[in-house]
Design a protein around this motif. Structure first.
Motif, PDB file in Angstrom:
ATOM      1  N   GLN A  11       0.853  -1.193   0.000  1.00 40.48           N
ATOM      2  CA  GLN A  11       0.000   0.000   0.000  1.00 40.48           C
ATOM      3  C   GLN A  11       0.887   1.240   0.000  1.00 40.48           C
ATOM      4  OE1 GLN A  11      -3.346   0.425   0.269  1.00 40.48           O
ATOM      5  NE2 GLN A  11      -4.154  -1.511   1.051  1.00 40.48           N
ATOM      6  N   PRO A  12       0.636   2.181  -0.902  1.00 37.24           N
ATOM      7  CA  PRO A  12       1.421   3.415  -0.853  1.00 37.24           C
ATOM      8  C   PRO A  12       0.806   4.362   0.163  1.00 37.24           C
ATOM      9  CG  PRO A  12      -0.033   3.428  -2.754  1.00 37.24           C
ATOM     10  CD  PRO A  12      -0.311   2.163  -2.016  1.00 37.24           C
ATOM     11  N   SER A  13       1.185   4.208   1.414  1.00 36.64           N
ATOM     12  CA  SER A  13       0.487   5.012   2.424  1.00 36.64           C
ATOM     13  C   SER A  13       1.432   5.679   3.405  1.00 36.64           C
ATOM     14  CB  SER A  13      -0.536   4.152   3.165  1.00 36.64           C
ATOM     15  OG  SER A  13       0.137   3.030   3.697  1.00 36.64           O
ATOM     16  N   ILE A  41       2.898  -2.018  -6.288  1.00 38.48           N
ATOM     17  CA  ILE A  41       2.352  -0.942  -5.468  1.00 38.48           C
ATOM     18  C   ILE A  41       0.861  -0.871  -5.802  1.00 38.48           C
ATOM     19  CG2 ILE A  41       2.420   1.537  -5.023  1.00 38.48           C
ATOM     20  CD1 ILE A  41       5.340   1.491  -6.000  1.00 38.48           C
ATOM     21  N   ASP A  43      -1.832   1.018  -6.010  1.00 40.15           N
ATOM     22  CA  ASP A  43      -2.365   2.384  -5.964  1.00 40.15           C
ATOM     23  C   ASP A  43      -3.891   2.424  -6.122  1.00 40.15           C
ATOM     24  OD1 ASP A  43      -1.871   1.539  -8.581  1.00 40.15           O
ATOM     25  OD2 ASP A  43      -1.042   3.448  -9.259  1.00 40.15           O
ATOM     26  N   ASN A  59       2.826   9.746  -2.559  1.00 40.04           N
ATOM     27  CA  ASN A  59       2.921   8.441  -1.896  1.00 40.04           C
ATOM     28  C   ASN A  59       3.553   7.384  -2.806  1.00 40.04           C
ATOM     29  OD1 ASN A  59       1.740   9.505   0.342  1.00 40.04           O
ATOM     30  ND2 ASN A  59      -0.173   8.348   0.186  1.00 40.04           N
ATOM     31  N   ILE A  60       3.167   7.422  -4.083  1.00 39.76           N
ATOM     32  CA  ILE A  60       3.728   6.431  -5.011  1.00 39.76           C
ATOM     33  C   ILE A  60       5.242   6.644  -5.138  1.00 39.76           C
ATOM     34  CG2 ILE A  60       3.793   5.648  -7.424  1.00 39.76           C
ATOM     35  CD1 ILE A  60       0.746   6.352  -7.535  1.00 39.76           C
ATOM     36  N   VAL A  63       7.125   5.423  -2.039  1.00 40.22           N
ATOM     37  CA  VAL A  63       7.327   3.967  -1.918  1.00 40.22           C
ATOM     38  C   VAL A  63       8.445   3.499  -2.842  1.00 40.22           C
ATOM     39  CG1 VAL A  63       6.284   1.677  -2.092  1.00 40.22           C
ATOM     40  CG2 VAL A  63       4.883   3.597  -1.469  1.00 40.22           C
ATOM     41  N   ASP A  66      11.678   4.485  -1.243  1.00 39.22           N
ATOM     42  CA  ASP A  66      11.906   3.659  -0.036  1.00 39.22           C
ATOM     43  C   ASP A  66      12.478   2.295  -0.419  1.00 39.22           C
ATOM     44  OD1 ASP A  66      10.717   5.679   1.426  1.00 39.22           O
ATOM     45  OD2 ASP A  66       8.832   4.608   1.770  1.00 39.22           O
ATOM     46  N   TYR A  67      11.819   1.641  -1.351  1.00 42.52           N
ATOM     47  CA  TYR A  67      12.234   0.266  -1.671  1.00 42.52           C
ATOM     48  C   TYR A  67      13.555   0.222  -2.425  1.00 42.52           C
ATOM     49  CZ  TYR A  67       8.413  -2.074   0.563  1.00 42.52           C
ATOM     50  OH  TYR A  67       7.586  -2.574   1.527  1.00 42.52           O
ATOM     51  N   LYS A  81       3.515  -0.762 -10.610  1.00 38.14           N
ATOM     52  CA  LYS A  81       2.287  -0.351  -9.938  1.00 38.14           C
ATOM     53  C   LYS A  81       1.079  -0.897 -10.675  1.00 38.14           C
ATOM     54  CE  LYS A  81       2.206   4.432 -11.692  1.00 38.14           C
ATOM     55  NZ  LYS A  81       1.052   4.465 -12.579  1.00 38.14           N
TER      56      LYS A  81
END
Ligand code: TRP
Length: 316
Positions: A11-13, A41, A43, A59-60, A63, A66-67, A81
């Motif tokens: 979840q892109p949260s 992802i 979305d 948010n997308i 993520v 981050d990864y 996604k």
């Protein structure tokens, strides 16, 4: 022998914290080399909670950064996604036509939502069907999920079976791999670390942020060992060593917290720097996601050709 397929949805949260990392992300990234891995992802799923285009975009992108910073290797993992592969929503519709309302009404997520609010959107009701499509398009063997998602995997299996029974063998039945939380990672107030409790240490925190979070850890200690500090510290240093240090510095909370700040910084700094590197060229990071989408689309579209053939709409 063909490789085992492993698929995971994220979840892109918003900002991940160290609780997310040790509870889930670390295990997700540490999968055996010889698996074929899809990480998507989700979305479209996130639309049920994110209704602002700017926030969705941010948010997308977050993520993805981050990864990549955590070491996801796009040469080994198909990272994409959901909204880039329209087959997901298409298959979701087909699953809708073979699934009953009473069946979906038994889903925990639906029941929880119903208990809280009377006007549930159709997307929330239908969530498990889109998730079943996410999974079944790629024929994965294993889906790593938290215990709260176990029922969703069962629904995906039921849906695969239902389709296979109706139209002939098409979908492989996936297995859930329930990821044990390494332990409940405590937050700065001693409750489980969670965004909703406002007690997190962000995974990519700046030094000052780490310091502020650690200094705010509630120290409820009877035996001279600040339990909440120790419980977080354990994730970053060997327990025997820590026992010694905490015994030597019994009662010296400030010093112990300072040591935790340093240990956290040692762990976080390289990740934070890597993330900043990726963030310098967002179009490049997004090109990785786009290429992943193109790769996934090939697999999904071949599966959908088979599905259309099975249901009889392929007449040309
Ligand atoms: N429902 C999952 C969650 O909340 C996210 C998800 C969507 C997912 N599609 C998926 C997880 C497919 C695994 C596979 O965490």
């Amino acid at each position: 022998m063909s490789k085992k397929v492993f698929l995971s949805g994220i979840q892109p949260s918003g900002k991940p914290h160290i609780g997310n990392y040790f509870g889930m992300m670390k295990q997700l990234l540490g999968q055996p080399e010889d698996y074929e891995v899809y990480v998507l992802i989700v979305d479209y799923h996130a639309m049920k909670s994110v209704r602002d285009s700017k926030e969705m975009k941010e948010n997308i992108i977050a993520v993805v950064l981050d990864y990549l910073a955590l070491g996801l290797d796009p040469n080994k993992v198909t990272f994409f996604k959901q909204s880039d592969v329209s087959e997901h929503t298409e298959l979701c519709w087909i699953f809708d036509t073979i699934t009953t309302m009473p069946y979906l009404m038994r889903a925990h997520a639906f029941k929880d939502a119903e208990a809280k609010n009377k006007e549930i959107d159709v997307g929330t009701f239908n969530y498990p069907m889109l998730m079943a499509a996410d999974i079944l398009l790629y024929g994965p063997d294993i889906i790593p999920v938290g215990a709260d998602q176990k029922q969703h995997i069962e629904i995906a299996r039921d849906t695969a079976l239902k389709f296979n029974n109706t139209y002939g063998e098409t979908f492989k039945l996936p297995e859930a791999m329930i990821m044990k939380e390494v332990a409940i990672i405590p937050g700065t107030d001693g409750q489980k670390m969670s965004k909703s409790y406002n007690n997190t240490i962000p995974l990519f925190a700046e030094y000052e942020e780490i310091k502020k979070a650690v200094m705010s850890i509630v120290t409820d200690s009877r035996g001279g060992v600040p339990q909440n500090v120790f419980a977080i510290h354990k994730l970053f240093r060997n327990e025997n060593e820590l026992n010694k240090i905490y015994a030597e510095k019994a009662g010296k909370y400030k010093e112990l917290k300072e040591l935790l700040v340093e240990d956290l910084e040692k762990f976080i700094a390289p990740l934070r720097e890597k993330r900043k590197e990726f963030a310098k060229d967002i179009p490049k990071a997004l090109a990785i996601l786009k290429a992943g989408g193109e790769k996934a689309k090939k697999v999904a579209s071949a599966k959908m050709d088979e599905v259309r053939e099975k249901i009889g709409v392929s007449v040309y």
